[in-house]
Design a protein around this motif. Structure first.
Motif, mmCIF file in Angstrom:
data_model
loop_
_atom_site.group_PDB
_atom_site.id
_atom_site.type_symbol
_atom_site.label_atom_id
_atom_site.label_comp_id
_atom_site.label_asym_id
_atom_site.label_seq_id
_atom_site.Cartn_x
_atom_site.Cartn_y
_atom_site.Cartn_z
ATOM 1 N N GLU A 188 9.329 35.999 26.206
ATOM 2 C CA GLU A 188 7.973 35.977 25.663
ATOM 3 C C GLU A 188 7.548 34.572 25.242
ATOM 4 N N LEU A 189 8.435 33.580 25.442
ATOM 5 C CA LEU A 189 8.115 32.199 25.119
ATOM 6 C C LEU A 189 7.557 31.481 26.343
ATOM 7 N N VAL A 190 6.669 30.524 26.123
ATOM 8 C CA VAL A 190 6.137 29.717 27.219
ATOM 9 C C VAL A 190 7.271 28.965 27.906
ATOM 10 N N TYR A 191 8.202 28.404 27.106
ATOM 11 C CA TYR A 191 9.388 27.731 27.634
ATOM 12 C C TYR A 191 10.623 28.518 27.179
ATOM 13 N N ARG A 192 11.542 28.739 28.099
ATOM 14 C CA ARG A 192 12.766 29.474 27.756
ATOM 15 C C ARG A 192 13.719 28.515 27.053
ATOM 16 N N VAL A 193 13.663 28.488 25.743
ATOM 17 C CA VAL A 193 14.395 27.492 24.960
ATOM 18 C C VAL A 193 15.252 28.180 23.908
ATOM 19 N N HIS A 194 16.254 27.444 23.435
ATOM 20 C CA HIS A 194 17.144 27.927 22.387
ATOM 21 C C HIS A 194 16.817 27.220 21.072
ATOM 22 N N ALA A 195 17.261 27.834 19.970
ATOM 23 C CA ALA A 195 16.958 27.286 18.650
ATOM 24 C C ALA A 195 17.724 25.986 18.420
ATOM 25 N N LEU A 196 17.027 24.982 17.900
ATOM 26 C CA LEU A 196 17.682 23.716 17.574
ATOM 27 C C LEU A 196 18.578 23.892 16.350
ATOM 28 N N PRO A 197 19.732 23.238 16.323
ATOM 29 C CA PRO A 197 20.552 23.241 15.103
ATOM 30 C C PRO A 197 19.771 22.643 13.937
ATOM 31 N N ASP A 198 20.084 23.097 12.741
ATOM 32 C CA ASP A 198 19.333 22.662 11.553
ATOM 33 C C ASP A 198 19.355 21.142 11.380
ATOM 34 N N SER A 199 20.491 20.512 11.707
ATOM 35 C CA SER A 199 20.592 19.064 11.522
ATOM 36 C C SER A 199 19.708 18.287 12.480
ATOM 37 N N MET A 200 19.250 18.935 13.568
ATOM 38 C CA MET A 200 18.347 18.264 14.505
ATOM 39 C C MET A 200 16.883 18.511 14.179
ATOM 40 N N LYS A 201 16.602 19.601 13.474
ATOM 41 C CA LYS A 201 15.203 19.965 13.222
ATOM 42 C C LYS A 201 14.465 18.882 12.443
ATOM 43 N N ALA A 202 15.159 18.268 11.471
ATOM 44 C CA ALA A 202 14.511 17.244 10.654
ATOM 45 C C ALA A 202 14.219 15.979 11.439
ATOM 46 N N LEU A 203 14.835 15.829 12.623
ATOM 47 C CA LEU A 203 14.671 14.621 13.424
ATOM 48 C C LEU A 203 13.583 14.756 14.482
ATOM 49 N N VAL A 204 13.044 15.971 14.642
ATOM 50 C CA VAL A 204 12.081 16.221 15.722
ATOM 51 C C VAL A 204 10.794 15.451 15.472
ATOM 52 N N TRP A 205 10.330 14.815 16.547
ATOM 53 C CA TRP A 205 9.117 13.996 16.492
ATOM 54 C C TRP A 205 8.137 14.555 17.524
ATOM 55 N N ASP A 206 6.996 15.022 17.064
ATOM 56 C CA ASP A 206 5.998 15.619 17.950
ATOM 57 C C ASP A 206 5.347 14.532 18.797
ATOM 58 N N PHE A 207 5.548 14.621 20.100
ATOM 59 C CA PHE A 207 5.042 13.603 21.014
ATOM 60 C C PHE A 207 3.558 13.775 21.311
ATOM 61 N N GLY A 208 3.045 14.985 21.086
ATOM 62 C CA GLY A 208 1.621 15.224 21.317
ATOM 63 C C GLY A 208 1.306 15.452 22.791
#
Length: 521
Positions: A260-280
């Motif tokens: 049901e997701l647009v992209y078939r993706v897996h959940a990021l580990p918690d330690s990576m979530k804080a590093l995510v940078w929205d590219f726009g």
């Protein structure tokens, strides 16, 4: 506003900061005074005398000036343009500088953005700029997908380590950093290993050689976005053969089934979530500049197209309108990127090169139509090629095609003249589909229906140009029949038709997919 300390360690680069000579802070875009007493006039003039350029409008910099400033921050000795076709906007420049600052501070770079928004192209441009005219290979791209295993990732890390050591030994004076780029990193089950590489600087428990100095790692992720309820219902009714109900499947991201997701993706580990940078996403005006560059590159390679006045502008408007129309859809057709523009120009040039074979055959078809229906005259070779390029890359994907034809037809003008408007786009596509089917030797019991004609047409063109193609349809919609016909027809120079002789010879390998199929086979 941004202030970057340059690699030479004694100079600074300002971006987005404009201070008048009397010390007032000014918005570079609007000219509005944001702070009337930011600094004294004496300090402002003293900084200017020391080489601090605080009075410039950075949005007016040309590409050469932007490259020069980038090279100063990155410590590149020779300012040069590694890719003249790349549109270096101020936004892209800030993104490159932000990545460099993360490298410098040892912060892992994890960027997230829609497919086709320019992530990979920007990283390639940055790495080419950092190669400092040496021609060194300093970027390794790993296209991650659901079938990528931990072994594949570890092997790529080892390759990156060796490449970084080679670059250091071969070009010691240039301080070249090698970049390992994990594209679509969150599509694999081995995401935990990528997290260990990015955050812990280890690979399966061992230290990574040179990481943080001669070797840097970047991960790009697809966004977590759910389809609308209407889209989910449409996909489940499209004959895709789901065995398990959505509320019973264990293949989930949290409580949401992955399908049901647009992209078939897996959940990021918690330690990576804080590093995510929205590219726009790409700004529409910037996208149009890229479209123009893609069109220009294809047109100027072709001697006869190069001589057509105003062709680049006309094709740019047509393709930009096609992109905008597709993006405004509320279904799966809305996912478009610059790759679609590249494919459209590739197909357009391909048809134009076949004008010597296709032209007389299409003219014959049009003559029959004019006699039977009193339709408009045949299109010239250039306009016909553009229409067929749109047919392959956009038109065939749509369920409601009339709106698309109306949207793009108003942008046709000299030298691409379309006297019959939207209806002539439809008739040109149908004539070409029927023409290709007429060139094949079909058994008399095979019905030449519209589904078979379109399937064969799409397969012939896409196979010859090596364009990926998915035929989606319920059983009995001529998919397998079209594949068998194309397999028999595409024999290269052994084909019976002159048109088919101009196409590649195909060797087709079939694989029967099922719910038990895996990435290994």
């Amino acid at each position: 506003p941004y202030m970057f300390f340059n690699e030479d360690r004694h100079s600074v680069t300002f971006i987005g900061l404009k201070v008048t000579r009397d010390g007032r802070l000014q918005d570079p875009q609007t000219g509005e005074i944001l702070d009337a007493n930011l600094m004294s006039e004496r300090l402002s003039q003293g900084l200017y005398a020391q080489g601090f350029r605080l009075q410039e409008n950075y949005d007016e910099w040309d590409k050469g000036r932007k490259i020069q400033e980038l090279c100063r921050v990155m410590g590149v000795d020779a300012a040069f343009d590694p890719d003249e076709s790349y549109e270096l906007t101020m936004d892209n420049m800030k993104k490159i500088l932000a990545i460099q600052m993360r490298f410098r501070c040892g912060i892992p770079v994890v960027i997230m953005g829609e497919t086709g928004c320019g992530k990979t192209r920007l990283i390639k441009y940055m790495c080419a700029l950092q190669s400092n005219l040496t021609g060194a290979k300093n970027m390794l791209l790993m296209k991650v997908h659901g079938g990528v295993s931990q072994y594949d990732i570890l092997r790529k890390v080892e390759e990156a380590e060796n490449l970084a050591e080679t670059n250091v030994q071969k070009y010691p004076e240039y301080r070249i950093q090698t970049v390992l780029f994990f594209d679509e990193a969150n599509t694999t089950d081995a995401l935990g290993l990528i997290k260990e590489i990015m955050c812990d600087k280890r690979a399966n428990g061992r230290d990574i050689r040179g990481l943080g100095t001669s070797l840097q790692v970047i991960a790009a992720c697809n966004p977590y976005r759910k389809h609308t309820d209407q889209m989910i219902q449409r996909l489940e009714k499209a004959g895709l053969g789901y065995r398990v109900k959505a509320d019973e499947t264990g293949d989930r991201l949290g409580s949401i089934p992955l399908r049901e997701l647009v992209y078939r993706v897996h959940a990021l580990p918690d330690s990576m979530k804080a590093l995510v940078w929205d590219f726009g996403q790409l700004d529409p005006q910037i996208e149009k500049l890229y479209v123009k560059q893609i069109v220009s590159r294809h047109v100027y390679r072709h001697s006869s197209l190069r001589d057509s006045d105003n062709l680049v502008e006309v094709l740019t408007d047509i393709l930009a309108a096609a992109q905008a129309f597709m993006r405004d859809r509320d279904d799966e057709c809305s996912f478009v990127s610059l790759r679609d523009v590249e494919r459209a120009m590739l197909v357009t040039v391909w048809f134009y090169n076949l004008k010597g074979l296709l032209g007389p055959l299409l003219q014959k078809k049009h003559n029959q139509t004019v006699e039977e229906e009193n339709g408009p005259q045949a299109l010239d070779a250039l306009t016909s090629s553009v229409v067929l390029g749109l047919a392959i890359c956009y038109h065939a994907r749509l369920k409601n095609r009339e709106e698309f034809r109306s949207a793009v037809s108003r942008h046709f003008r000299s030298p691409c003249i379309l006297p019959g408007g939207p209806d002539q786009i439809d008739s040109e596509i149908r004539h070409c589909q029927d023409l290709f089917l007429d060139e094949l030797e079909l058994e008399p019991q095979i019905a030449r229906n519209r589904a078979l004609s379109e399937n064969v047409f799409m397969m012939l063109v896409c196979i010859d140009l090596r364009i990926p193609l998915f035929l989606v349809g319920k059983p009995g919609s001529s998919k397998s029949l079209a594949k068998d016909i194309v397999k028999t027809a595409m024999k290269g120079h052994l084909s019976h038709s002159e048109l088919l002789k101009s196409l590649k010879q195909v060797h087709m390998v079939s694989f029967q997919c099922s719910h038990l199929s895996k990435a290994e086979g």
